[in-house]
Design a protein around this motif. Structure first.
Motif, PDB file in Angstrom:
ATOM      1  N   ARG A  43       0.842  -1.173   0.000  1.00  0.00           N
ATOM      2  CA  ARG A  43       0.000   0.000   0.000  1.00  0.00           C
ATOM      3  C   ARG A  43       0.888   1.238   0.000  1.00  0.00           C
ATOM      4  O   ARG A  43       1.788   1.371   0.829  1.00  0.00           O
ATOM      5  CB  ARG A  43      -0.899   0.024   1.242  1.00  0.00           C
ATOM      6  CG  ARG A  43      -1.692  -1.248   1.454  1.00  0.00           C
ATOM      7  CD  ARG A  43      -2.879  -1.321   0.524  1.00  0.00           C
ATOM      8  NE  ARG A  43      -3.877  -0.305   0.847  1.00  0.00           N
ATOM      9  CZ  ARG A  43      -4.990  -0.135   0.160  1.00  0.00           C
ATOM     10  NH1 ARG A  43      -5.230  -0.888  -0.909  1.00  0.00           N
ATOM     11  NH2 ARG A  43      -5.865   0.780   0.517  1.00  0.00           N
ATOM     12  N   PHE A  44       0.651   2.127  -0.972  1.00  0.00           N
ATOM     13  CA  PHE A  44       1.408   3.369  -1.084  1.00  0.00           C
ATOM     14  C   PHE A  44       0.519   4.533  -0.619  1.00  0.00           C
ATOM     15  O   PHE A  44      -0.697   4.558  -0.884  1.00  0.00           O
ATOM     16  CB  PHE A  44       1.867   3.593  -2.520  1.00  0.00           C
ATOM     17  CG  PHE A  44       2.826   2.555  -3.018  1.00  0.00           C
ATOM     18  CD1 PHE A  44       4.189   2.735  -2.858  1.00  0.00           C
ATOM     19  CD2 PHE A  44       2.361   1.395  -3.620  1.00  0.00           C
ATOM     20  CE1 PHE A  44       5.074   1.771  -3.316  1.00  0.00           C
ATOM     21  CE2 PHE A  44       3.234   0.438  -4.070  1.00  0.00           C
ATOM     22  CZ  PHE A  44       4.595   0.617  -3.930  1.00  0.00           C
ATOM     23  N   GLU A  45       1.094   5.490   0.029  1.00  0.00           N
ATOM     24  CA  GLU A  45       0.351   6.627   0.580  1.00  0.00           C
ATOM     25  C   GLU A  45       0.796   7.914  -0.097  1.00  0.00           C
ATOM     26  O   GLU A  45       2.001   8.181  -0.225  1.00  0.00           O
ATOM     27  CB  GLU A  45       0.558   6.733   2.088  1.00  0.00           C
ATOM     28  CG  GLU A  45      -0.264   7.853   2.733  1.00  0.00           C
ATOM     29  CD  GLU A  45      -0.046   7.933   4.229  1.00  0.00           C
ATOM     30  OE1 GLU A  45      -1.019   7.777   4.974  1.00  0.00           O
ATOM     31  OE2 GLU A  45       1.116   8.152   4.637  1.00  0.00           O
ATOM     32  N   ALA A  46      -0.180   8.686  -0.528  1.00  0.00           N
ATOM     33  CA  ALA A  46       0.076  10.019  -1.063  1.00  0.00           C
ATOM     34  C   ALA A  46      -0.524  11.040  -0.099  1.00  0.00           C
ATOM     35  O   ALA A  46      -1.595  10.805   0.485  1.00  0.00           O
ATOM     36  CB  ALA A  46      -0.538  10.183  -2.449  1.00  0.00           C
ATOM     37  N   SER A  47       0.143  12.167   0.079  1.00  0.00           N
ATOM     38  CA  SER A  47      -0.322  13.168   1.032  1.00  0.00           C
ATOM     39  C   SER A  47      -0.002  14.561   0.516  1.00  0.00           C
ATOM     40  O   SER A  47       0.832  14.749  -0.389  1.00  0.00           O
ATOM     41  CB  SER A  47       0.326  12.956   2.406  1.00  0.00           C
ATOM     42  OG  SER A  47       1.736  13.100   2.319  1.00  0.00           O
ATOM     43  N   ALA A  48      -0.685  15.520   1.102  1.00  0.00           N
ATOM     44  CA  ALA A  48      -0.458  16.935   0.780  1.00  0.00           C
ATOM     45  C   ALA A  48      -0.759  17.740   2.026  1.00  0.00           C
ATOM     46  O   ALA A  48      -1.652  17.394   2.813  1.00  0.00           O
ATOM     47  CB  ALA A  48      -1.338  17.396  -0.381  1.00  0.00           C
ATOM     48  N   ARG A  49      -0.015  18.813   2.209  1.00  0.00           N
ATOM     49  CA  ARG A  49      -0.222  19.701   3.354  1.00  0.00           C
ATOM     50  C   ARG A  49      -0.677  21.065   2.839  1.00  0.00           C
ATOM     51  O   ARG A  49      -0.072  21.622   1.923  1.00  0.00           O
ATOM     52  CB  ARG A  49       1.038  19.858   4.187  1.00  0.00           C
ATOM     53  CG  ARG A  49       1.414  18.616   4.993  1.00  0.00           C
ATOM     54  CD  ARG A  49       2.435  18.938   6.064  1.00  0.00           C
ATOM     55  NE  ARG A  49       3.621  19.597   5.528  1.00  0.00           N
ATOM     56  CZ  ARG A  49       4.538  20.210   6.274  1.00  0.00           C
ATOM     57  NH1 ARG A  49       4.387  20.254   7.595  1.00  0.00           N
ATOM     58  NH2 ARG A  49       5.597  20.765   5.717  1.00  0.00           N
ATOM     59  N   VAL A  50      -1.732  21.590   3.460  1.00  0.00           N
ATOM     60  CA  VAL A  50      -2.280  22.879   3.053  1.00  0.00           C
ATOM     61  C   VAL A  50      -2.517  23.710   4.313  1.00  0.00           C
ATOM     62  O   VAL A  50      -2.980  23.203   5.340  1.00  0.00           O
ATOM     63  CB  VAL A  50      -3.591  22.708   2.254  1.00  0.00           C
ATOM     64  CG1 VAL A  50      -4.621  21.951   3.044  1.00  0.00           C
ATOM     65  CG2 VAL A  50      -4.148  24.049   1.823  1.00  0.00           C
ATOM     66  N   TYR A  51      -2.175  24.985   4.217  1.00  0.00           N
ATOM     67  CA  TYR A  51      -2.374  25.923   5.335  1.00  0.00           C
ATOM     68  C   TYR A  51      -3.523  26.860   4.990  1.00  0.00           C
ATOM     69  O   TYR A  51      -3.555  27.439   3.899  1.00  0.00           O
ATOM     70  CB  TYR A  51      -1.103  26.730   5.609  1.00  0.00           C
ATOM     71  CG  TYR A  51      -1.267  27.760   6.702  1.00  0.00           C
ATOM     72  CD1 TYR A  51      -1.326  27.374   8.031  1.00  0.00           C
ATOM     73  CD2 TYR A  51      -1.381  29.121   6.392  1.00  0.00           C
ATOM     74  CE1 TYR A  51      -1.481  28.310   9.041  1.00  0.00           C
ATOM     75  CE2 TYR A  51      -1.537  30.060   7.400  1.00  0.00           C
ATOM     76  CZ  TYR A  51      -1.590  29.649   8.722  1.00  0.00           C
ATOM     77  OH  TYR A  51      -1.746  30.582   9.706  1.00  0.00           O
ATOM     78  N   VAL A  52      -4.469  26.986   5.906  1.00  0.00           N
ATOM     79  CA  VAL A  52      -5.653  27.830   5.707  1.00  0.00           C
ATOM     80  C   VAL A  52      -5.479  29.085   6.553  1.00  0.00           C
ATOM     81  O   VAL A  52      -5.517  29.022   7.786  1.00  0.00           O
ATOM     82  CB  VAL A  52      -6.940  27.091   6.099  1.00  0.00           C
ATOM     83  CG1 VAL A  52      -8.163  27.960   5.804  1.00  0.00           C
ATOM     84  CG2 VAL A  52      -7.043  25.774   5.369  1.00  0.00           C
ATOM     85  N   ASP A  53      -5.248  30.223   5.880  1.00  0.00           N
ATOM     86  CA  ASP A  53      -5.059  31.499   6.570  1.00  0.00           C
ATOM     87  C   ASP A  53      -6.429  32.165   6.744  1.00  0.00           C
ATOM     88  O   ASP A  53      -7.039  32.634   5.785  1.00  0.00           O
ATOM     89  CB  ASP A  53      -4.125  32.398   5.760  1.00  0.00           C
ATOM     90  CG  ASP A  53      -3.766  33.675   6.523  1.00  0.00           C
ATOM     91  OD1 ASP A  53      -4.144  33.776   7.705  1.00  0.00           O
ATOM     92  OD2 ASP A  53      -3.122  34.559   5.934  1.00  0.00           O
ATOM     93  N   THR A  54      -6.917  32.181   7.981  1.00  0.00           N
ATOM     94  CA  THR A  54      -8.242  32.745   8.270  1.00  0.00           C
ATOM     95  C   THR A  54      -8.187  34.185   8.754  1.00  0.00           C
ATOM     96  O   THR A  54      -9.220  34.770   9.076  1.00  0.00           O
ATOM     97  CB  THR A  54      -8.937  31.896   9.340  1.00  0.00           C
ATOM     98  OG1 THR A  54      -8.116  31.849  10.517  1.00  0.00           O
ATOM     99  CG2 THR A  54      -9.174  30.486   8.841  1.00  0.00           C
ATOM    100  N   GLN A  55      -7.005  34.763   8.838  1.00  0.00           N
ATOM    101  CA  GLN A  55      -6.867  36.144   9.298  1.00  0.00           C
ATOM    102  C   GLN A  55      -6.908  37.094   8.108  1.00  0.00           C
ATOM    103  O   GLN A  55      -6.279  36.853   7.083  1.00  0.00           O
ATOM    104  CB  GLN A  55      -5.556  36.330  10.066  1.00  0.00           C
ATOM    105  CG  GLN A  55      -5.403  35.399  11.251  1.00  0.00           C
ATOM    106  CD  GLN A  55      -6.484  35.635  12.296  1.00  0.00           C
ATOM    107  OE1 GLN A  55      -6.913  36.764  12.509  1.00  0.00           O
ATOM    108  NE2 GLN A  55      -6.919  34.561  12.924  1.00  0.00           N
TER     109      GLN A  55
END
Length: 530
Positions: A43-55
């Protein structure tokens, strides 16, 4: 304690009797577990990181003017509810996963598998606005494609949710404003109808029923006083006419006539008021000094009434004297005509005063009747005003909120709900992240040994035997007369040793094979990591 040890030893002896079925079960389970461990796909895993700027800099500037949505809460809720069936179906179409499914059952299984393998988490130890999107699949390319599609849905859903909320809020506020407009018009119509029906309560002079009653009472008393004065003046004029007629008829002296007229010129109304004030003055002087305000006020009223009385008597006497003086050159008929005209004038004044008294009496009675209904009418009018004020207040608030919602929508369209920054783009791991074959193989060995023990124990319970007289006596609860022991020969002891050696080799081979497999897999994994 000894009894427990004895029972455990008895169980062990019975299991030892069925050691070969247990060993066979352990070998079968061990071989199956090993095959499963090596057959399970990677099983291979793909991922992504995203930052949500709410200010946003517009938030403090528009605070108190527009309705500022809790962007952090919206994004947090979106991250928790993003993995829903509609979104997963959309994700399957975007990532072309539906090409694998040829039937409806395959599609359902595919959706369940994708939902199970998707994950959205906040970065541990970091900001709550940093999200990690991941997906596991047997193909690294598919995993990467699924994560990229999920990232697109995540960014698009936030804006779409905000716009749907703004549209829904605007529609709701417009409907409520229309409803309150209708209610406000109905409340205004009820107030208008009440005012027209009860003009005495809602008069423009701002006076209540009690004040109008007091005013009507004062006006009635003043009109009655004027009537009494007019009646007194009419009676005086009538007396003068009677005196003149007597003088003309009898030719009496003027002095006697004047004396008689002076008696008839008495003003009974004024005399009664003066007498009443004098009695009040006597009572006040008994309690207060002559400088007391009430005493001074009463004296002033007595003096004014006496001056008025003297003036009226003088006027009447002057009219009486003028008649004889004119009669010296004229005949008596002219004097009688003059006095008759004066009497007629006084009669008109009396009639006017009486009509004024009747009018003010009618007003007083009307005000007296209205004051009995005043509490009920005031309560009804207060209820109408209260309902009207509440409806008007709600209507005004709804209009203000609609303007605030419109401004908030423009603000969201200008600045957006949040600023999404992709920290790590979708990327698939070059090495499989699952399954952990080393741990699975170790677990397979443990499961195989446990399966052997369970099989031996189950066989011993199905066909139990007794290895001790005490256990036999305890189970049967019968007296035991004796026991016959078995005489073991050297051949029996040799066969027992051979059997024990075979069992040790067989069980040791199982453990050794698993141990070699674990060592080989550990070496292989370490080389892949290097």
């Amino acid at each position: 304690m000894d009894s427990l040890i004895a029972q455990l030893m008895a169980v062990f002896k019975r299991m030892w009797r069925y050691r070969w079925p247990g060993l066979i079960a352990a070998w079968v389970v061990g071989v199956v577990a090993a095959v499963v461990v090596f057959v399970v796909p990677d099983r291979f895993e793909a991922s992504a990181r995203v930052y949500v700027d709410t200010q946003s800099i517009l938030k403090p500037l528009m605070s108190g003017v527009a309705v500022l949505s809790n962007t952090e809460q919206q994004v947090n809720m979106l991250s928790r509810t993003l993995i829903s069936r509609p979104n997963v179906e959309k994700l399957v179409r975007m990532a072309d996963l539906d090409l694998r499914a040829t039937s409806k059952s395959d599609q359902e299984a595919l959706i369940e598998r994708v939902t199970r393998n998707l994950s959205i988490q906040t970065a541990s130890g970091g900001s709550n606005n940093l999200y990690i999107l991941s997906y596991r699949d047997s193909s690294p390319e598919i995993s990467k494609k699924v994560v990229a599609s999920l990232l697109s849905i995540f960014m698009e859903s936030s804006l779409g949710t905000s716009r749907r909320d703004s549209t829904t809020a605007a529609t709701f506020l417009n409907e409520q404003i229309k409803n309150y407009e209708t209610k406000l018009e109905e409340a205004e119509a009820r107030r208008k109808e009440f005012r027209l029906r009860n003009l005495q309560l809602t008069a423009a002079d701002g006076k209540d029923s009690a004040a109008r009653l007091a005013e009507a009472s004062n006006q009635l008393e003043a009109a009655r006083l004027q009537l009494r004065e007019a009646v007194s003046a009419r009676d005086s004029a009538r007396s003068l006419l009677d005196i003149e007629q007597k003088r003309s008829a009898t030719g009496g002296s003027l002095a006697s006539l004047m004396q008689e007229s002076a008696q008839k010129f008495a003003t009974p109304e004024l005399d009664n008021r003066i007498s009443e004030l004098k009695r009040n003055l006597d009572q006040l002087q008994q309690r207060y000094t002559d400088q007391h305000p009430d005493v001074l006020n009463t004296k002033r009223q007595i003096k004014d009434l006496e001056d008025q009385r003297r003036k009226e008597v003088a006027d009447l006497q002057k009219a009486a004297l003028a008649s004889p003086a004119a009669a010296g050159g004229r005949n008596d008929s002219l004097a009688n005509q003059e006095l008759a005209r004066t009497l007629a004038t006084k009669e008109v004044e009396v009639a006017q005063a009486r009509a004024r008294v009747d009018e003010f009496s009618s007003r007083y009675n009307s005000a007296q009747g209205a004051i009995k209904l005043a509490p009920q009418l005031e309560a009804e009018f207060a209820q109408l005003n209260r309902d009207y004020d509440i409806i008007k207040k709600n209507y005004t608030e709804m209009v203000e909120r609609r303007e605030s919602a419109s401004l908030s929508t423009d603000l969201d369209n200008t600045s957006g709900v949040a600023d999404f920054r992709i920290i790590d783009p979708p990327r698939a791991s070059p090495k499989p992240v699952a399954p952990n074959r080393l741990m699975l193989l170790a677990g397979g060995m443990v499961v195989a040994l446990l399966a052997g023990l369970v099989a031996a124990f189950a066989a011993s319970q199905v066909r139990p035997v007794f290895h001790d007289l005490n256990e036999l006596r305890h189970r049967l609860e019968l007296p035991i007369l004796g026991a016959v022991s078995r005489q073991e020969t050297s051949e029996d002891r040799r066969r027992a040793k051979v059997d024990l050696l075979r069992f040790g080799v067989a069980s040791g081979s199982l453990v050794s094979l698993y141990a070699l497999g674990l060592i080989g897999m550990a070496i292989w994994l370490s080389r892949q990591g290097g």
